[in-house]
Every structure is written in C-alpha cells, then in structure tokens.
Design an enzyme around this catalytic site. Structure first.
Site, PDB file in Angstrom:
ATOM      1  N   ARG A 186      20.552  55.639 -83.692  1.00 32.47           N
ATOM      2  CA  ARG A 186      20.344  54.132 -84.937  1.00 32.47           C
ATOM      3  C   ARG A 186      21.475  54.105 -85.385  1.00 32.47           C
ATOM      4  O   ARG A 186      21.736  52.743 -86.600  1.00 32.47           O
ATOM      5  CB  ARG A 186      18.971  53.575 -84.983  1.00 32.47           C
ATOM      6  CG  ARG A 186      17.785  53.924 -84.526  1.00 32.47           C
ATOM      7  CD  ARG A 186      17.972  52.457 -83.540  1.00 32.47           C
ATOM      8  NE  ARG A 186      16.940  52.076 -82.839  1.00 32.47           N
ATOM      9  CZ  ARG A 186      16.496  51.294 -81.832  1.00 32.47           C
ATOM     10  NH1 ARG A 186      17.702  50.402 -81.615  1.00 32.47           N
ATOM     11  NH2 ARG A 186      15.300  51.281 -81.743  1.00 32.47           N
ATOM     12  N   LYS A 214      25.955  52.570 -82.107  1.00 31.69           N
ATOM     13  CA  LYS A 214      27.386  53.560 -81.422  1.00 31.69           C
ATOM     14  C   LYS A 214      27.126  52.249 -80.403  1.00 31.69           C
ATOM     15  O   LYS A 214      28.617  51.887 -79.197  1.00 31.69           O
ATOM     16  CB  LYS A 214      27.169  54.478 -81.205  1.00 31.69           C
ATOM     17  CG  LYS A 214      26.169  54.985 -80.630  1.00 31.69           C
ATOM     18  CD  LYS A 214      26.013  56.587 -80.458  1.00 31.69           C
ATOM     19  CE  LYS A 214      25.441  56.885 -79.662  1.00 31.69           C
ATOM     20  NZ  LYS A 214      23.502  56.886 -80.106  1.00 31.69           N
ATOM     21  N   SER A 215      25.902  52.034 -79.670  1.00 33.09           N
ATOM     22  CA  SER A 215      26.190  51.464 -78.269  1.00 33.09           C
ATOM     23  C   SER A 215      26.842  49.789 -78.047  1.00 33.09           C
ATOM     24  O   SER A 215      27.575  49.223 -77.613  1.00 33.09           O
ATOM     25  CB  SER A 215      25.455  51.248 -77.443  1.00 33.09           C
ATOM     26  OG  SER A 215      24.540  52.230 -76.922  1.00 33.09           O
ATOM     27  N   HIS A 243      18.251  46.795 -74.060  1.00 30.91           N
ATOM     28  CA  HIS A 243      19.870  47.243 -73.613  1.00 30.91           C
ATOM     29  C   HIS A 243      20.114  46.250 -72.989  1.00 30.91           C
ATOM     30  O   HIS A 243      21.161  46.150 -72.488  1.00 30.91           O
ATOM     31  CB  HIS A 243      19.857  48.613 -73.751  1.00 30.91           C
ATOM     32  CG  HIS A 243      20.204  49.838 -74.508  1.00 30.91           C
ATOM     33  ND1 HIS A 243      21.648  49.723 -74.590  1.00 30.91           N
ATOM     34  CD2 HIS A 243      19.319  49.751 -75.378  1.00 30.91           C
ATOM     35  CE1 HIS A 243      20.869  51.375 -75.901  1.00 30.91           C
ATOM     36  NE2 HIS A 243      20.205  50.910 -76.796  1.00 30.91           N
ATOM     37  N   ARG A 301      23.149  43.045 -72.309  1.00 27.29           N
ATOM     38  CA  ARG A 301      24.069  42.662 -71.912  1.00 27.29           C
ATOM     39  C   ARG A 301      24.455  41.807 -70.765  1.00 27.29           C
ATOM     40  O   ARG A 301      23.478  41.181 -70.365  1.00 27.29           O
ATOM     41  CB  ARG A 301      24.277  44.275 -70.645  1.00 27.29           C
ATOM     42  CG  ARG A 301      23.695  45.773 -71.195  1.00 27.29           C
ATOM     43  CD  ARG A 301      24.236  46.375 -70.416  1.00 27.29           C
ATOM     44  NE  ARG A 301      23.286  46.532 -69.556  1.00 27.29           N
ATOM     45  CZ  ARG A 301      22.233  47.644 -69.509  1.00 27.29           C
ATOM     46  NH1 ARG A 301      22.143  48.313 -70.327  1.00 27.29           N
ATOM     47  NH2 ARG A 301      21.054  47.707 -68.335  1.00 27.29           N
ATOM     48  N   ASP A 320      26.510  54.806 -70.788  1.00 25.83           N
ATOM     49  CA  ASP A 320      26.071  55.243 -72.229  1.00 25.83           C
ATOM     50  C   ASP A 320      25.199  55.550 -71.583  1.00 25.83           C
ATOM     51  O   ASP A 320      23.881  55.279 -70.678  1.00 25.83           O
ATOM     52  CB  ASP A 320      25.868  53.716 -72.416  1.00 25.83           C
ATOM     53  CG  ASP A 320      25.176  53.733 -74.228  1.00 25.83           C
ATOM     54  OD1 ASP A 320      25.032  54.482 -74.984  1.00 25.83           O
ATOM     55  OD2 ASP A 320      24.873  52.354 -74.701  1.00 25.83           O
TER      56      ASP A 320
END
Length: 636
Positions: A16, A19-20, A55, A59, A91
């Site tokens: 958490r 970073k992504s 996620h 995107r 990732d």
C-alpha cells in the site's frame, strides 16, 4: 536509451505504498502499454480478486494485458522479444519470485533464473517499468518458506537495480529516486514565466467578497445576501524565483511557490490517505444512528475522510463552483443555440440562472472562465499546442486561486457548445468506447430531441477519430486534436487541485473528459475526484467506470453540468456532518461484541477512554484501530 534518458526503471515500495500507481504514471504518456501481470491463483479468494479487479479498472482500456504467472521464463522471453517502440509495465516481481520458488519446479537453479531476467532487462529494446515489493525493511520471517521468499526477492531486486537506468523507492505515495530519474530537469533551461489567462470575466459571488470564518460542520451555511456581490479573483501568481531544486534530477512536481514550470506525463502529485477513508467507513458502523445508517452517502464520508486525512471529516464549508465555457465549430455544435448558451453564461456571471440560484442556496461562490472558440474536429486539430499549454496553466491557476481564497472543495461545471461531442470523442480515443453508444441525444427547448443534429455530431466524431487514427494519443495530443481549450482548462484544474490537496466534485461530460486526460498526465488526480450524482448520460457513467469513480447517488437528475452536483451537495454535507458529530452507540462503550474487542484487549483500555460524561461519550477512542486484517496485493 530514450530521449528522456531512461529505458528501464525499477519501482520499489512496501504494501500500500502507492508503487503501482506511481509506476503507471511513468508510462501514462505512451501511445500503448503492455501490462504484464504476474499474480497467480486466488480464484477462490474474493478479496484477492477484488484487488486484481481494482488494478484492472484503473488501467486505460487501450492497454493490453499479458499473463506470465505460470512460468517464470515467459517474462524473460517477453522482454527479449519486445520491440523498440513498445512500452511494458511488469507488476509485480513478487509474483514472479513466487513462481520461481514453486515446489513443482524444484530442484531448480533459481539464481540462473534471476540472472537471465536481469540480462533480459538489460538487453531489451523496449521501455520497461518493473514494480517490486521492497522487503529489506521488514522483519526476518519466522518460517523457512518466508525466509526463502524474502531472500530470493531481495536478490532479484538487487540484480535488477544494477541493470536498470532508474530505481525509485515509493513510501506513503511519495517517490524518491535512488538511481537516475525518469524526468530529469534541464538545469540550463530558463524558468518559464506564467502565461496570461486566455480570457476571463468577473467572478459572480453568492457571498460577500470578504470571507467570514467558516461555520462549524454541524451548522447549516449562512443565508446568502439577496443581491450577490461581484468580485474579481486574480488568476495570476507571482513569478517563481530560481531554486537550486530545479537543477536536480527529480520526479517531484516542479512547483515553486505555487508556480509551475511544465505540465507533462509522469507528474508526481500527492495521493489522499489510503487508510483514513476505509477507517471512516468502518467507524460508521459504531455510530449511534437509527436504522441502517447513511447508506450510499457513506461513499461521500469515505472520500472526505481520505482527502482530509482523518477518520472524522468535517463538512465542506467553503465551496467554489468553477464554470468553464467553450464553443466549437463544425458538426460537434450541431443543434446548439449559441445565443441561448451566451444568455446562460451571462446569467451565471451575474450569479443568476440555475447555477447561480443553486450556488446561493449552498453558500458557494462562482468563478467563470471563458475560453477561446476552437475549430471543427472533423477538419483538423481544433487548436494549437501553445494554446493547450496555456489553457492547462489557466486551469491550474483556477485551483490555486480557490485554495488561496480558503475554499476546501471545488465543484467543476461547464456551459458551452459541442462539449458533449468533444467528451465523447475523448472517451472513444482514450478507451475505445463506441461513440454512437455514448453520445448524448440533442435536446432542444420544449423537450424535443433533434435526431438529425445528433447524427451530424456522430459523423463529426467518426471523421475526427478516423483522421487521428495514426496520430499520437498523448494527453496534449488528444486536447489539441479533439478535446479543445475548455477540456484543457478543466484538466489543468484537476491537476492543480490534486497538487494543492483539495477535492473536486465532477459532474457531466466535460469533467469526465478532463479526468480521462488528466489521468494520462498524473494518475493520482482521479483519487481527488468525487462523482456526487451519476445523472442519466451513458457517457458519464462509462467514463466514470473507467476512472474508477463510484457515483454517490443515482437520483436521475439531468440538469446540466454542475447543477446535478450542486443539487445534492447539501445532502452530502449533511451526511459528512452526521458522521463527524454522531457519538458511538452506548452499547459499544461498555459491552464486548460488535466493536471487535475481546475480553483481553478490553481489560487493557484505560478507563478514561470509555468514560461517558455529561457532554456525551469520548470519541477519541477508535475501536476500529483494534481490528487487524492481513492483506495481500497484486502490486500495491
């Protein structure tokens, strides 16, 4: 190595850490991205699947996804086969290491796999961003399997850091470059002066120009005066002075005293507190509220808590309504009455009309910014690059002006011609959506739909998308080709608001289009946006879904851009005030049960934390803090 001095970047961070999101911002400007997913398993784990889907939602739909979770060698082969024009986002490497250590592959030379991956990263022709968990700061695991994983991941991180052009460490959403930089600043370049505003008009205020101290959250806003005063809020900021920080390699936002030097992809903007929002929603279950509580309005409470960095948010007391106007030539404006649009803009500038009345009832002030007309999207670019840059800065300065005036939330509204067609074209160009399924119908006075005008707009969008089919799809390219200056101003406003940590309430096609463009400049902007009401337009609903924005309410309002949000704003503020002022249910202060405490932890709590005095229960004790859940994540 590319012209901006990096070809491969390793992004490290803890759970958490953000970073992504930071890694995604580094590749936001690429025409297309191959997202390489390494997570395996979890089909029977709903929480794990929810994380993967989160996620996926954030995107862009233009990205392609490839799975390499079953065989570690697939990632190495993928990197070596990628061409020079491709961009890859991997990732994350934690999943890859887990696959390397899979017992079914043993005995195996795991170090050879790591060395092969590092060599592939070094030799790849593509631009590659790799995300990996940082385990060097954690405790040594107590079991052999855990120690093997951390050892292997640490070895992998070191091997890749040695061959990558840049290495960034993300902590609490803030990146620090350990090696190189993905956005170096040219020390020899002069600091650019802030350009003038495209066009502006006096700002009609629903409250006096001298701001009074904000009322307590639980109190309703003060009654506005019968005749709104008119004041002018300056949109210019002092010229920033040179700073030594500008000559250093950094990914931090290039801001000095609220001035900016450049707006470009990969900007590093702050994020709301990722823990405060969920904690605030969890806290609602303990409050002394009748029935089932706040229902869908809990979404607004969670958003306010995250953006205010507290589990007990206060209701917004200073609201600025920013109205962006624009006009277009060609088929995008088919069926529009320019004289009627000008009448509504003039009314809004005087603090009259629908937006003026709703703003007065909400105790909000209104700022109107007129943008220059743009060309027909079907014939060629609607504007030039310099005008787009200027408009982005104007929007940023609107956010600066709102924050400097003490406003704690911005409501983005729009009036103009052709905005629906432009927003539809932006949605189609950035996500692949079908224009005929999302373009709103053309409604004329009297409740009649002009289907002929709608078909002209569809044709204009079709021709524009065909014209740019081989053109770059970066943020400024989209604005220059089809978006226009009003979308650019709204985009700059979202970026500036995120930089100043102020939330934005979006409403309607223009706000959604600006959110899609801003996402490709700084992915953090969407986390500062709230959609108060979904409205009736498929364009807004589909764009909000791409941005990951969940509408708070679905009342079916269709009053125009900004009016829907202004209509439900009092209800949102009431819900936030109730969440902040309501006490904990008395049963949870003295009994073991729904608060999540057990007999052992209850004995360790100081008496002063559970005392109830004549003023009511002490809300400083947060029972939710004792509820711990172990999370796993696919990337961040």
């Amino acid at each position: 190595m590319s012209e901006d001095r990096w070809n491969t970047v390793l992004v490290l961070g803890g759970i958490r850490s953000g970073k992504s999101g930071f890694a995604e911002s580094l590749v936001a400007g690429a025409p297309s991205v191959r997202y390489v997913a390494t997570a395996a398993g979890g089909e029977d784990d709903p929480e794990w699947q929810d994380r993967i889907e989160a996620h996926q939602r954030r995107r862009p739909q233009s990205w392609t996804t490839e799975e390499v979770s079953r065989e570690p060698a697939l990632l190495t082969e993928l990197l070596l086969s990628a061409s020079a024009g491709e961009t890859l986002l991997v990732d994350d490497l934690g999943g890859w290491v887990a696959a390397v250590l899979d017992p079914s592959r043993q005995p195996n030379d795991d170090e050879a796999d790591v060395a092969a991956l590092a060599a592939a990263v070094r030799d790849t022709a593509a631009r590659v961003v790799l995300v990996s968990p940082e385990v060097g700061l954690s405790l040594v695991p107590l079991n052999p399997v855990g120690r093997a994983f951390t050892d292997a991941l640490g070895t992998t991180n070191q091997a890749l850091a040695a061959v990558c052009d840049g290495v960034a460490l993300v902590v609490a959403g803030q990146p620090s470059w350990l090696k190189g930089s993905a956005a170096p600043v040219d020390a020899a370049a002069p600091i650019e002066a802030a350009p003038p505003v495209v066009a502006s008009r006096p700002i009609a205020m629903a409250t006096p120009s001298t701001p009074a101290p904000p009322p307590p959250p639980a109190q309703p806003p003060a009654e506005p005066p019968a005749e709104p005063a008119t004041v002018v809020v300056p949109l210019t900021t002092p010229e920033p002075q040179p700073s030594a920080a500008l000559s250093e390699s950094t990914m931090m936002l290039p801001l000095v005293a609220s001035g900016l030097t450049e707006i470009k992809p990969g900007m590093d903007l702050p994020l709301p507190n990722s823990d405060a929002g969920p904690d605030a929603r969890e806290r609602l279950t303990d409050l002394d509220l009748p029935g089932a509580g706040l229902g869908a309005l809990a979404e607004a409470v969670e958003f306010a808590a995250a953006t205010q960095n507290t589990t007990t948010p206060r209701a917004w007391s200073g609201v600025r309504v920013v109205v962006v106007t624009g006009s277009r030539a060609g088929g995008a404006a088919a069926g529009s009455d320019e004289a009627d649009v000008e009448r509504r803009i003039a009314e809004t500038e005087r603090g009259e009309g629908l937006l003026g009345r709703l703003a007065a009832q909400a105790g909000a002030d209104i700022s109107v910014l007129r943008t220059a007309p743009v060309g027909a999207m079907e014939d060629g670019p609607v504007t030039v690059e310099d005008a787009v840059e200027t408009a982005l800065r104007d929007g940023w300065k609107l956010a600066d002006a709102a924050v400097d005036a003490g406003r704690d939330v911005i409501l983005l509204a729009a009036i103009g011609t052709g905005a629906e067609a432009a927003a539809t074209a932006v949605l189609a160009a950035t996500t692949g959506a079908e224009p005929v399924a999302t373009l709103p119908r053309v409604l004329v006075p009297g409740g009649r739909f002009d289907d002929a005008a709608w078909m002209v707009r569809c044709a204009a969008i079709r021709d524009a998308l065909h014209r740019i089919r081989q053109e770059p799809r970066g943020a400024t390219d989209i604005l220059r080709q089809i978006g226009g200056l009003d979308v650019a101003v709204a985009t700059g406003l979202l970026l500036g608001a995120a930089a100043r940590r102020v939330p934005v309430l979006v409403d309607g096609p223009l706000g959604i289009a600006a959110g899609l463009v801003a996402r490709d400049l700084a992915s953090q902007t969407r986390h500062w946006c709230l959609l108060p009401e979904s409205g009736t337009l498929a364009l807004v609903k589909q764009g909000a879904d791409v941005l990951g924005l969940t509408p708070v309410l679905q009342t079916g309002l269709d009053l125009g851009e900004g009016a829907n949000a202004l209509s439900v704003l009092p209800l949102l503020r009431t819900a936030i005030s109730l969440a902040a002022s309501s006490p904990v249910h008395p049963a949870l202060l003295s009994e073991v049960g729904d608060d999540g405490l057990d007999e052992d932890t209850d004995d360790e709590i100081d008496d002063e934390d559970t005392d109830v005095d004549e003023d009511g229960p002490d809300l400083s004790f947060n029972t939710a803090a004792f509820n711990t859940v172990n999370f796993r994540e696919p990337g961040a």
